[in-house]
Enzyme design. Structure first.
Site, PDB file in Angstrom:
ATOM      1  N   LYS A  37       0.793  -1.227   0.049  1.00 22.98           N
ATOM      2  CA  LYS A  37       0.169  -0.079   0.117  1.00 22.98           C
ATOM      3  C   LYS A  37       0.829   1.150  -0.099  1.00 22.98           C
ATOM      4  CE  LYS A  37       0.610   1.301   4.613  1.00 22.98           C
ATOM      5  NZ  LYS A  37       1.343   2.530   5.001  1.00 22.98           N
ATOM      6  N   PRO A  68       9.563  -4.346   0.259  1.00 26.00           N
ATOM      7  CA  PRO A  68      10.527  -4.073   1.420  1.00 26.00           C
ATOM      8  C   PRO A  68       9.828  -4.066   2.882  1.00 26.00           C
ATOM      9  CG  PRO A  68      10.538  -2.390  -0.379  1.00 26.00           C
ATOM     10  CD  PRO A  68       9.397  -3.201  -0.713  1.00 26.00           C
ATOM     11  N   VAL A  69      10.786  -4.621   3.642  1.00 25.23           N
ATOM     12  CA  VAL A  69      10.249  -4.759   5.186  1.00 25.23           C
ATOM     13  C   VAL A  69      10.496  -3.624   5.804  1.00 25.23           C
ATOM     14  CG1 VAL A  69      10.844  -6.211   7.116  1.00 25.23           C
ATOM     15  CG2 VAL A  69      10.838  -7.328   5.153  1.00 25.23           C
ATOM     16  N   ALA A  70       9.628  -3.239   6.796  1.00 26.51           N
ATOM     17  CA  ALA A  70       9.774  -2.106   7.642  1.00 26.51           C
ATOM     18  C   ALA A  70      10.005  -0.880   6.900  1.00 26.51           C
ATOM     19  CB  ALA A  70      10.765  -2.275   8.445  1.00 26.51           C
ATOM     20  N   ALA A  71       9.213  -0.731   5.747  1.00 23.20           N
ATOM     21  CA  ALA A  71       9.292   0.565   4.739  1.00 23.20           C
ATOM     22  C   ALA A  71       8.143   1.385   4.944  1.00 23.20           C
ATOM     23  CB  ALA A  71       9.643  -0.193   3.273  1.00 23.20           C
ATOM     24  N   GLY A  72       6.998   1.249   5.357  1.00 22.88           N
ATOM     25  CA  GLY A  72       5.949   2.159   5.414  1.00 22.88           C
ATOM     26  C   GLY A  72       5.085   1.537   4.388  1.00 22.88           C
ATOM     27  N   GLY A 117       3.767  -4.282   4.275  1.00 17.96           N
ATOM     28  CA  GLY A 117       4.016  -5.660   3.984  1.00 17.96           C
ATOM     29  C   GLY A 117       3.670  -6.888   4.600  1.00 17.96           C
ATOM     30  N   SER A 133       1.337  -6.355   6.946  1.00 17.13           N
ATOM     31  CA  SER A 133      -0.185  -6.378   6.872  1.00 17.13           C
ATOM     32  C   SER A 133      -0.761  -7.106   5.539  1.00 17.13           C
ATOM     33  CB  SER A 133      -0.777  -4.916   6.936  1.00 17.13           C
ATOM     34  OG  SER A 133      -0.277  -4.375   8.300  1.00 17.13           O
ATOM     35  N   ALA A 134      -0.055  -6.884   4.343  1.00 14.54           N
ATOM     36  CA  ALA A 134      -0.633  -7.304   3.145  1.00 14.54           C
ATOM     37  C   ALA A 134      -0.631  -8.737   3.320  1.00 14.54           C
ATOM     38  CB  ALA A 134       0.267  -6.743   2.133  1.00 14.54           C
ATOM     39  N   ASP A 152      -3.371  -1.666   9.632  1.00 16.22           N
ATOM     40  CA  ASP A 152      -3.288  -1.513   8.131  1.00 16.22           C
ATOM     41  C   ASP A 152      -3.874  -2.795   7.589  1.00 16.22           C
ATOM     42  OD1 ASP A 152      -2.061   0.972   7.638  1.00 16.22           O
ATOM     43  OD2 ASP A 152      -0.220   0.322   7.762  1.00 16.22           O
TER      44      ASP A 152
END
Ligand code: ATP
Length: 294
Positions: free
Chosen positions: A10, A95-99, A102, A104-105, A137
């Protein structure tokens, strides 16, 4: 039985928090869209074993009960008293911990997949309710289409698809801790957004109205800690994007262009400044049984 579910990332087109609830949770006012950068979650059922196992091709993720896919599967299994075991495999592209939501998706993909696999007949709204206790999210990610998100993340109002626009996304090397950024919010200093204007822009398919109302109140907080955010944002605007914004708590920054050729130029220029750059469009996950506000 097995199933593979797409789990799109997202982006926040805007993000505001009007207030904090007495119990400490945040009230949100956000417009989010799903993009064509996605993980793939594969689930296989095992009748001879009641356990949930998780594996991923990313070295950065926990594969135990801390993985959000595990939590999503556990919730459904416990609620319906299902004793079948599950093997979850995640092909990680987000990408992880990127905002970009990921985790949540992936959790939302598990909820949708188990709903189909076990013919549970849950609506998107009900799946979103399951998701809320995992992360704010997850309800949006259950829908994965452009939407206004309010409440603590559980009120998802789908909007029209966005008019044609391209997103150039740059992920600086830093990983941001969402709780760390949220702790620093000072409501006295927040300049609240006109989210209704952005929603009108989407309703009217007015590119200018959309781009002039894209803002994230958390950006100054994250940018104070990660100056790279502001540097990339300025580069994007300098290279010709119509708007540039941080997504979620960052550090991902994205720029918006109305046509592909300009977006491709920005994409190529940015690759000299940032290792991880993507050029994507917004998508609507097919099969969401939701009513869209036109
Ligand atoms: P948020 O803003 O919701 O925290 P984000 O996009 O900034 O999301 P994620 O990639 O979702 O960050 O990762 C946040 C945390 O969730 C990480 O610390 C990660 O270890 C954990 N996590 C658990 N399961 C997953 C998963 N399946 N994919 C990504 N991260 C996961």
């Amino acid at each position: 039985m097995e199933i593979t579910e797409k789990a799109p990332a997202k982006l926040n087109l805007c993000l505001d928090t009007p207030f904090r609830h007495p119990n400490g949770s945040f009230e949100w006012e956000m417009v989010m869209t799903a993009i064509d950068l996605a993980d793939y979650v594969h689930i296989e059922t095992m009748s001879d074993d009641d356990r949930i196992t998780v594996k991923t091709d990313s070295g950065f993720l926990p594969c135990d009960q801390r993985n959000l896919t595990y939590q999503a599967a556990k919730k459904i299994k416990s609620h319906f008293g299902i004793e079948t075991g599950l093997k979850i495999s995640i092909k990680k592209n987000i990408p992880v911990a990127a905002g970009m939501g990921g985790g949540s998706a992936d959790a939302a993909a598990v909820l949708r997949a188990l709903n189909k696999l076990w013919k549970l007949g849950l609506s998107s709204k009900e799946l979103a309710q399951f998701g809320l206790s995992i992360d704010s999210d997850v309800p949006f990610c259950v829908y994965s289409q452009t939407a206004l998100v309010t409440g603590q993340g559980e009120i998802v109002t789908p909007l029209r698809e966005l008019p044609t626009m391209w997103f150039v996304i740059a992920k600086p090397p830093a990983s941001v801790s969402t709780p760390f950024i949220l702790k620093q919010i000072n409501y006295d200093n927040l300049e609240h957004l006109n989210v209704a204007q952005l929603v009108s822009g989407i309703k009217d398919q007015d590119f200018k109205l959309i781009t002039s109302n894209m803002q994230n109140v958390l950006e100054p907080i994250s940018a104070a800690r990660y100056p790279e955010i502001t540097r990339i944002k300025h580069k994007m605007l300098q290279f010709g994007t119509s708007a540039a914004l941080m997504s979620g708590t960052g550090p991902t920054v994205y720029g918006v262009c109305q046509n592909y050729s300009r977006a491709a130029r920005v994409y190529n220029s940015l690759r000299g400044f940032c290792e991880e750059v993507y050029l994507v469009k917004s998508i609507t996950l097919k099969g969401s049984n939701v009513h869209t506000i036109k």
